[in-house]
Design a protein around this motif. Sequence first.
Motif, PDB file in Angstrom:
ATOM      1  N   GLY A  83    -139.634 -29.631  71.628  1.00 33.67           N
ATOM      2  CA  GLY A  83    -139.738 -28.654  70.551  1.00 33.67           C
ATOM      3  C   GLY A  83    -140.175 -29.231  69.221  1.00 33.67           C
ATOM      4  N   SER A  84    -140.423 -30.542  69.169  1.00 37.90           N
ATOM      5  CA  SER A  84    -140.848 -31.184  67.920  1.00 37.90           C
ATOM      6  C   SER A  84    -142.232 -31.796  68.092  1.00 37.90           C
ATOM      7  CB  SER A  84    -139.853 -32.271  67.522  1.00 37.90           C
ATOM      8  OG  SER A  84    -140.299 -32.968  66.374  1.00 37.90           O
ATOM      9  N   GLU A  85    -143.081 -31.601  67.102  1.00 37.26           N
ATOM     10  CA  GLU A  85    -144.405 -32.219  67.115  1.00 37.26           C
ATOM     11  C   GLU A  85    -144.389 -33.572  66.405  1.00 37.26           C
ATOM     12  OE1 GLU A  85    -146.994 -30.945  68.825  1.00 37.26           O
ATOM     13  OE2 GLU A  85    -145.588 -29.395  69.442  1.00 37.26           O
ATOM     14  N   VAL A  86    -143.317 -33.829  65.665  1.00 40.34           N
ATOM     15  CA  VAL A  86    -143.165 -35.086  64.947  1.00 40.34           C
ATOM     16  C   VAL A  86    -142.490 -36.099  65.869  1.00 40.34           C
ATOM     17  CG1 VAL A  86    -142.083 -36.220  62.962  1.00 40.34           C
ATOM     18  CG2 VAL A  86    -142.963 -33.884  62.755  1.00 40.34           C
ATOM     19  N   LEU A  87    -142.993 -37.319  65.910  1.00 37.15           N
ATOM     20  CA  LEU A  87    -142.409 -38.365  66.745  1.00 37.15           C
ATOM     21  C   LEU A  87    -140.973 -38.635  66.314  1.00 37.15           C
ATOM     22  CD1 LEU A  87    -142.815 -40.513  68.963  1.00 37.15           C
ATOM     23  CD2 LEU A  87    -143.630 -42.067  67.175  1.00 37.15           C
ATOM     24  N   VAL A  88    -140.033 -38.536  67.253  1.00 37.57           N
ATOM     25  CA  VAL A  88    -138.620 -38.723  66.921  1.00 37.57           C
ATOM     26  C   VAL A  88    -138.149 -40.138  67.251  1.00 37.57           C
ATOM     27  CG1 VAL A  88    -138.073 -36.278  67.173  1.00 37.57           C
ATOM     28  CG2 VAL A  88    -137.842 -37.808  69.154  1.00 37.57           C
ATOM     29  N   TYR A  89    -139.067 -41.014  67.637  1.00 33.84           N
ATOM     30  CA  TYR A  89    -138.749 -42.425  67.849  1.00 33.84           C
ATOM     31  C   TYR A  89    -139.282 -43.248  66.678  1.00 33.84           C
ATOM     32  CZ  TYR A  89    -139.691 -47.256  69.100  1.00 33.84           C
ATOM     33  OH  TYR A  89    -139.783 -48.621  69.068  1.00 33.84           O
ATOM     34  N   GLY A  90    -138.530 -44.256  66.290  1.00 36.20           N
ATOM     35  CA  GLY A  90    -139.000 -45.208  65.289  1.00 36.20           C
ATOM     36  C   GLY A  90    -138.172 -46.475  65.374  1.00 36.20           C
ATOM     37  N   PRO A  91    -138.803 -47.640  65.302  1.00 35.81           N
ATOM     38  CA  PRO A  91    -138.040 -48.891  65.342  1.00 35.81           C
ATOM     39  C   PRO A  91    -137.227 -49.075  64.065  1.00 35.81           C
ATOM     40  CG  PRO A  91    -140.362 -49.330  64.900  1.00 35.81           C
ATOM     41  CD  PRO A  91    -140.252 -47.860  65.188  1.00 35.81           C
ATOM     42  N   ALA A  92    -135.984 -49.490  64.222  1.00 33.98           N
ATOM     43  CA  ALA A  92    -135.108 -49.682  63.060  1.00 33.98           C
ATOM     44  C   ALA A  92    -135.560 -50.848  62.198  1.00 33.98           C
ATOM     45  CB  ALA A  92    -133.669 -49.896  63.523  1.00 33.98           C
ATOM     46  N   ASN A  93    -136.269 -51.800  62.795  1.00 31.12           N
ATOM     47  CA  ASN A  93    -136.711 -52.987  62.053  1.00 31.12           C
ATOM     48  C   ASN A  93    -138.180 -52.902  61.665  1.00 31.12           C
ATOM     49  OD1 ASN A  93    -137.777 -53.189  64.586  1.00 31.12           O
ATOM     50  ND2 ASN A  93    -137.270 -55.343  64.891  1.00 31.12           N
ATOM     51  N   SER A  94    -138.686 -51.680  61.518  1.00 30.76           N
ATOM     52  CA  SER A  94    -140.096 -51.501  61.161  1.00 30.76           C
ATOM     53  C   SER A  94    -140.408 -52.165  59.826  1.00 30.76           C
ATOM     54  CB  SER A  94    -140.438 -50.010  61.077  1.00 30.76           C
ATOM     55  OG  SER A  94    -141.759 -49.827  60.620  1.00 30.76           O
ATOM     56  N   LYS A 101    -139.921 -45.589  60.218  1.00 26.76           N
ATOM     57  CA  LYS A 101    -138.691 -46.328  60.524  1.00 26.76           C
ATOM     58  C   LYS A 101    -137.638 -45.406  61.135  1.00 26.76           C
ATOM     59  CE  LYS A 101    -135.761 -49.880  58.448  1.00 26.76           C
ATOM     60  NZ  LYS A 101    -135.519 -50.677  57.235  1.00 26.76           N
ATOM     61  N   GLY A 102    -136.969 -45.910  62.185  1.00 27.33           N
ATOM     62  CA  GLY A 102    -135.877 -45.173  62.791  1.00 27.33           C
ATOM     63  C   GLY A 102    -134.553 -45.841  62.500  1.00 27.33           C
ATOM     64  N   ILE A 103    -133.490 -45.292  63.053  1.00 27.02           N
ATOM     65  CA  ILE A 103    -132.160 -45.886  62.915  1.00 27.02           C
ATOM     66  C   ILE A 103    -131.507 -45.915  64.298  1.00 27.02           C
ATOM     67  CG2 ILE A 103    -131.854 -45.158  60.524  1.00 27.02           C
ATOM     68  CD1 ILE A 103    -130.083 -42.879  61.501  1.00 27.02           C
ATOM     69  N   PRO A 104    -130.518 -46.795  64.510  1.00 28.05           N
ATOM     70  CA  PRO A 104    -129.810 -46.814  65.782  1.00 28.05           C
ATOM     71  C   PRO A 104    -129.138 -45.467  66.058  1.00 28.05           C
ATOM     72  CG  PRO A 104    -129.351 -48.812  64.533  1.00 28.05           C
ATOM     73  CD  PRO A 104    -130.069 -47.885  63.604  1.00 28.05           C
ATOM     74  N   LEU A 105    -129.025 -45.117  67.328  1.00 25.24           N
ATOM     75  CA  LEU A 105    -128.443 -43.828  67.708  1.00 25.24           C
ATOM     76  C   LEU A 105    -127.065 -43.612  67.104  1.00 25.24           C
ATOM     77  CD1 LEU A 105    -128.341 -41.216  69.407  1.00 25.24           C
ATOM     78  CD2 LEU A 105    -127.451 -42.613  71.298  1.00 25.24           C
ATOM     79  N   PHE A 106    -126.209 -44.625  67.149  1.00 23.67           N
ATOM     80  CA  PHE A 106    -124.834 -44.427  66.699  1.00 23.67           C
ATOM     81  C   PHE A 106    -124.722 -44.358  65.181  1.00 23.67           C
ATOM     82  CE2 PHE A 106    -124.416 -45.609  71.037  1.00 23.67           C
ATOM     83  CZ  PHE A 106    -123.371 -44.835  71.495  1.00 23.67           C
ATOM     84  N   GLN A 107    -125.705 -44.882  64.508  1.00 22.65           N
ATOM     85  CA  GLN A 107    -125.771 -44.716  63.049  1.00 22.65           C
ATOM     86  C   GLN A 107    -126.116 -43.266  62.723  1.00 22.65           C
ATOM     87  OE1 GLN A 107    -127.589 -48.216  61.232  1.00 22.65           O
ATOM     88  NE2 GLN A 107    -128.368 -46.894  59.614  1.00 22.65           N
TER      89      GLN A 107
END
Length: 203
Positions: A83-94, A101-107
Amino acid sequence: MKNKIQKVTASIIRQLYNHGNLNKGVLASVRHATVLNSPQAQALWPIMMAELDDEMLSRDGRPTAAEVAVYTAVRFYAIQQQGSEVLVYGPANSQTDDTEKGIPLFQALAKLRRNEETRVALDRRMQPLLATTNVASAINALTHLVSMLKAANQQQKIDYARLAQDLYWLQQSYERASQVRLQWRQQYYRPQDATEKPEGKKN
């Protein structure tokens, strides 16, 4: 193995996202296939098997720890991406753009926990997850948590490649699994950092 698990997972996710031209057929199949050896998961096999190194592949038809970890993380990505066109993955250490940039799941779940309306339900799912040594039980609990995150904040970028690495270590020794669970617990229960307060004011 550490960098390989993350690299493979990130590569598969980016192939499925395909610069916004999502492979919706494979993503749908993966969402509905809880395990790698499910018939519906076969849609992902050509992509996944091409990325995995030889030592990561099963020899007896039973998925390896690497295969389980990568597949599970990709499936969680597929659940959130729906349902999202925006990428929902991102490396936390980008090291590039903060928008990537993403964040860890539990964060991310910790942020969601600040909402009193969702805290009780989240804690109810977290407690058995942090106590179990059974990988299948952990994956089942994580599935519910990812679904709750998606419902609350669909656009949050999550580092699913890092989650794949965690899931790999979770299947190794008891000591490794304990380290992973402790890290998840620390991320989830850690008090709000002062550096995040300005961001919180915008919400």
